[in-house]
Write a protein that holds these residues in place. Structure first.
Motif, short mmCIF file in Angstrom:
data_model
loop_
_atom_site.label_atom_id
_atom_site.label_comp_id
_atom_site.label_asym_id
_atom_site.label_seq_id
_atom_site.Cartn_x
_atom_site.Cartn_y
_atom_site.Cartn_z
N CYS A 41 32.12 16.83 72.43
CA CYS A 41 33.21 17.75 72.76
C CYS A 41 33.46 17.86 74.25
O CYS A 41 34.35 18.59 74.68
CB CYS A 41 32.90 19.15 72.20
N SER A 42 32.63 17.18 75.08
CA SER A 42 32.76 17.28 76.52
C SER A 42 34.12 16.79 77.01
O SER A 42 34.66 15.80 76.51
CB SER A 42 31.66 16.47 77.22
N LYS A 43 34.67 17.51 78.00
CA LYS A 43 35.94 17.10 78.59
C LYS A 43 35.74 16.09 79.70
O LYS A 43 36.70 15.62 80.29
CB LYS A 43 36.67 18.34 79.12
N VAL A 44 34.48 15.80 80.01
CA VAL A 44 34.17 14.81 81.04
C VAL A 44 34.15 13.42 80.40
O VAL A 44 33.40 13.20 79.45
CB VAL A 44 32.81 15.10 81.70
N ALA A 84 24.79 12.37 85.97
CA ALA A 84 25.29 13.13 84.83
C ALA A 84 26.10 14.33 85.29
O ALA A 84 25.85 14.89 86.37
CB ALA A 84 24.12 13.61 83.96
N VAL A 85 27.07 14.70 84.49
CA VAL A 85 27.91 15.88 84.74
C VAL A 85 27.83 16.79 83.52
O VAL A 85 28.14 16.36 82.41
CB VAL A 85 29.38 15.47 85.01
N ASP A 86 27.41 18.02 83.74
CA ASP A 86 27.28 19.01 82.66
C ASP A 86 26.45 18.47 81.50
O ASP A 86 26.79 18.62 80.33
CB ASP A 86 28.67 19.42 82.18
N GLY A 87 25.35 17.77 81.86
CA GLY A 87 24.44 17.26 80.85
C GLY A 87 24.85 15.94 80.23
O GLY A 87 24.12 15.40 79.39
N LYS A 88 25.98 15.39 80.64
CA LYS A 88 26.46 14.14 80.05
C LYS A 88 26.33 13.00 81.05
O LYS A 88 26.75 13.12 82.20
CB LYS A 88 27.93 14.29 79.62
N LYS A 341 29.03 20.33 90.27
CA LYS A 341 29.21 21.78 90.40
C LYS A 341 30.43 22.23 89.61
O LYS A 341 30.41 23.29 88.96
CB LYS A 341 29.38 22.16 91.87
N ALA A 342 31.48 21.44 89.63
CA ALA A 342 32.71 21.78 88.89
C ALA A 342 32.52 21.63 87.39
O ALA A 342 33.25 22.25 86.60
CB ALA A 342 33.85 20.89 89.37
N LYS A 343 31.56 20.79 86.96
CA LYS A 343 31.35 20.48 85.55
C LYS A 343 32.65 20.02 84.90
O LYS A 343 32.98 20.37 83.77
CB LYS A 343 30.80 21.69 84.79
N ASP A 349 39.68 21.14 89.83
CA ASP A 349 38.36 21.77 89.81
C ASP A 349 37.44 21.15 90.85
O ASP A 349 36.66 21.85 91.51
CB ASP A 349 37.73 21.62 88.42
N ILE A 350 37.54 19.85 91.02
CA ILE A 350 36.70 19.15 92.00
C ILE A 350 37.08 19.56 93.42
O ILE A 350 36.21 19.82 94.26
CB ILE A 350 36.84 17.62 91.82
N THR A 351 38.37 19.68 93.68
CA THR A 351 38.84 20.12 94.99
C THR A 351 38.33 21.52 95.30
O THR A 351 37.86 21.81 96.41
CB THR A 351 40.38 20.09 95.05
N LYS A 352 38.39 22.38 94.33
CA LYS A 352 37.90 23.75 94.49
C LYS A 352 36.41 23.76 94.79
O LYS A 352 35.94 24.51 95.67
CB LYS A 352 38.19 24.57 93.23
N ALA A 353 35.66 22.92 94.12
CA ALA A 353 34.21 22.85 94.33
C ALA A 353 33.89 22.33 95.73
O ALA A 353 32.95 22.80 96.38
CB ALA A 353 33.57 21.97 93.28
N LEU A 354 34.67 21.38 96.22
CA LEU A 354 34.45 20.84 97.57
C LEU A 354 34.61 21.93 98.63
O LEU A 354 33.90 21.93 99.65
CB LEU A 354 35.41 19.69 97.85
N HIS A 355 35.54 22.84 98.41
CA HIS A 355 35.76 23.91 99.39
C HIS A 355 34.60 24.89 99.45
O HIS A 355 34.42 25.57 100.47
CB HIS A 355 37.06 24.66 99.07
N SER A 356 33.81 24.96 98.40
CA SER A 356 32.73 25.95 98.37
C SER A 356 31.34 25.35 98.52
O SER A 356 30.35 26.09 98.57
CB SER A 356 32.80 26.75 97.06
N ILE A 357 31.27 24.03 98.61
CA ILE A 357 29.96 23.39 98.62
C ILE A 357 29.43 23.19 100.04
O ILE A 357 30.20 23.01 100.99
CB ILE A 357 30.02 22.01 97.89
N ASN A 358 28.12 23.30 100.18
CA ASN A 358 27.44 22.89 101.40
C ASN A 358 26.59 21.72 100.98
O ASN A 358 25.44 21.87 100.60
CB ASN A 358 26.59 24.03 101.97
N GLY A 359 27.20 20.55 101.02
CA GLY A 359 26.62 19.41 100.35
C GLY A 359 25.55 18.67 101.13
O GLY A 359 25.67 18.49 102.35
#
Length: 399
Positions: A41-44, A84-88, A341-343, A349-359
């Protein structure tokens, strides 16, 4: 009947003793079924496409190929490690295009990347190309991680623009500040190659020199192909210029140095941008009093964790990095963490995660962006051409 019951009781006891084992087995089966259901069912998707847009041919082809190599090296490592992303489990795939260091071509290949379904793009090298392609990526919420340095790139108002290094504003301050405080001159010239990168950087350096109470007696713009500098050399000599601040390309700077030699005005120092920080510039060493270059792209060997990267890079490509492959390598690792992080495989969603990450960046240490997409920890180094190579003189993120 009672005998039959007595014979069966031990069997019942065995069944009771086996019950915990059965329950564990059932739990394992249930967990596996649940995991399979979640994965199903994963959207990834099974494969995530990462776009890389750089000049892969022409005069800047070696630099663009180096940036592509950095991404490919990181992707190979991530895939081998079981990314893996969100366990996948997910396979990362690099989709590369050649922008030819040309804005018009850049827009065509940017659209090709968008149409191919990339979730993010690492590109471009040239500021003019990055600026013109930014609206194309932004229209689909696709993050654009560029090594371009023109401030306008992050001033377009798009949430999708991310810079990997310090910008020209910081580099201009570095040029002006170093020239004013370390080179001890009174009369300066500022020259540029007419490109958005070159003109903006030279203007900023000239402003910094004036702020430092230094006189810019010659200010000239050329195109990025001019090599006839005899008249300019005469003008620089007549104006008694002691330091030349330049954003000309290396072959142009070498032509200028030769022209200065012909008019016997070699008691002068040249301070340029990263377009002269090349091995070809060694041909100008010893002709004039000194040659210096600034760059927001610090060398991998300057970082404590740079050596392992250099060893892996040389093993993979049979040559050392030509420019900023360690930045694109690091940016791929930070991008992969943002996707986790975005799962999600949704570019927004990825763009949003980049703005909040300290990678975590394996070579330079960390990458983090402000609300405009400027690199929070960008630094500019000043290098001197000595003993046939470039040696770091100083670096700072607070010029």
């Amino acid at each position: 009947m009672n005998q039959h019951i007595r014979r069966l009781r031990p069997l019942a006891g065995a069944a009771r003793r086996l019950a915990p084992v059965a329950r564990v087995a059932l739990a394992v089966v249930a967990a596996a079924a649940t995991a399979a259901l979640v994965a199903g069912c994963s959207k990834v998707p099974d494969t995530l496409k990462i776009g890389v847009a750089q000049p892969l041919t022409g005069p800047l082809g070696a630099l663009g190929q180096d940036l592509l190599n950095g991404v490919k090296l990181a992707v190979d490592e991530l895939n081998k490690a079981g990314y893996a992303v969100d366990g996948k489990r997910v396979t990362l795939e690099v989709v590369s295009v050649d922008d030819k260091a040309d804005a018009a071509t850049g827009k065509v290949v940017a659209q090709q990347l968008v149409d191919s379904g990339v979730v993010a793009v690492i590109g471009h090298l040239n500021s003019g190309v990055s600026i013109d392609t930014a609206p194309i990526y932004a229209a689909k919420d696709i993050a654009q991680l560029a090594i371009s340095t023109n401030p306008k790139f992050t001033q377009l108002g798009f949430p999708t623009t991310f810079r990997l290094v310090g910008n020209d504003t910081l580099q201009a301050r570095a040029i002006g500040s170093f020239a004013a405080t370390q080179l001890g001159a009174a009369r300066y010239a500022a020259l540029d190659d007419g490109t958005p990168y070159g003109k903006g950087l030279a203007d900023g350096a000239a402003e910094q020199l004036k702020a430092e109470k230094k006189e810019v007696v010659v200010r000239k713009s050329f195109d990025d192909k001019t090599v006839a500098f005899d008249a300019l050399a005469g003008e620089l000599k007549a104006a008694k210029v002691e330091v030349i601040v330049s954003t000309l390309n290396d072959f142009q700077a070498l032509a200028l140095i030769d022209a200065l030699r012909k008019v016997d005005h070699t008691n002068v120092r040249l301070l340029g941008g990263d377009t002269i920080k090349t091995t070809d510039m060694t041909r100008g060493a010893g002709v004039i009093q000194g040659i210096y270059a600034t760059s927001p792209v610090l060398e991998a060997k300057e970082f404590t964790t740079g050596k392992p990267f250099l060893e892996k890079y040389v093993a993979a490509y049979k040559k050392p990095p030509a420019y900023g492959g360690h930045y694109s390598y690091d940016s791929m690792y930070v991008l992969s963490a943002a996707i986790q992080k975005a799962k999600s495989a949704d570019p927004k969603d990825i763009t949003k995660a980049l703005h909040s990450i300290n990678g975590y960046a394996p070579v330079i240490g960390t990458m983090s962006w402000d609300e405009k997409g400027e690199q929070r920890y960008g630094a500019v180094g000043v290098y001197e051409l000595r003993s046939g190579g470039w040696e770091l003189r100083m670096r700072s993120d607070r010029w």
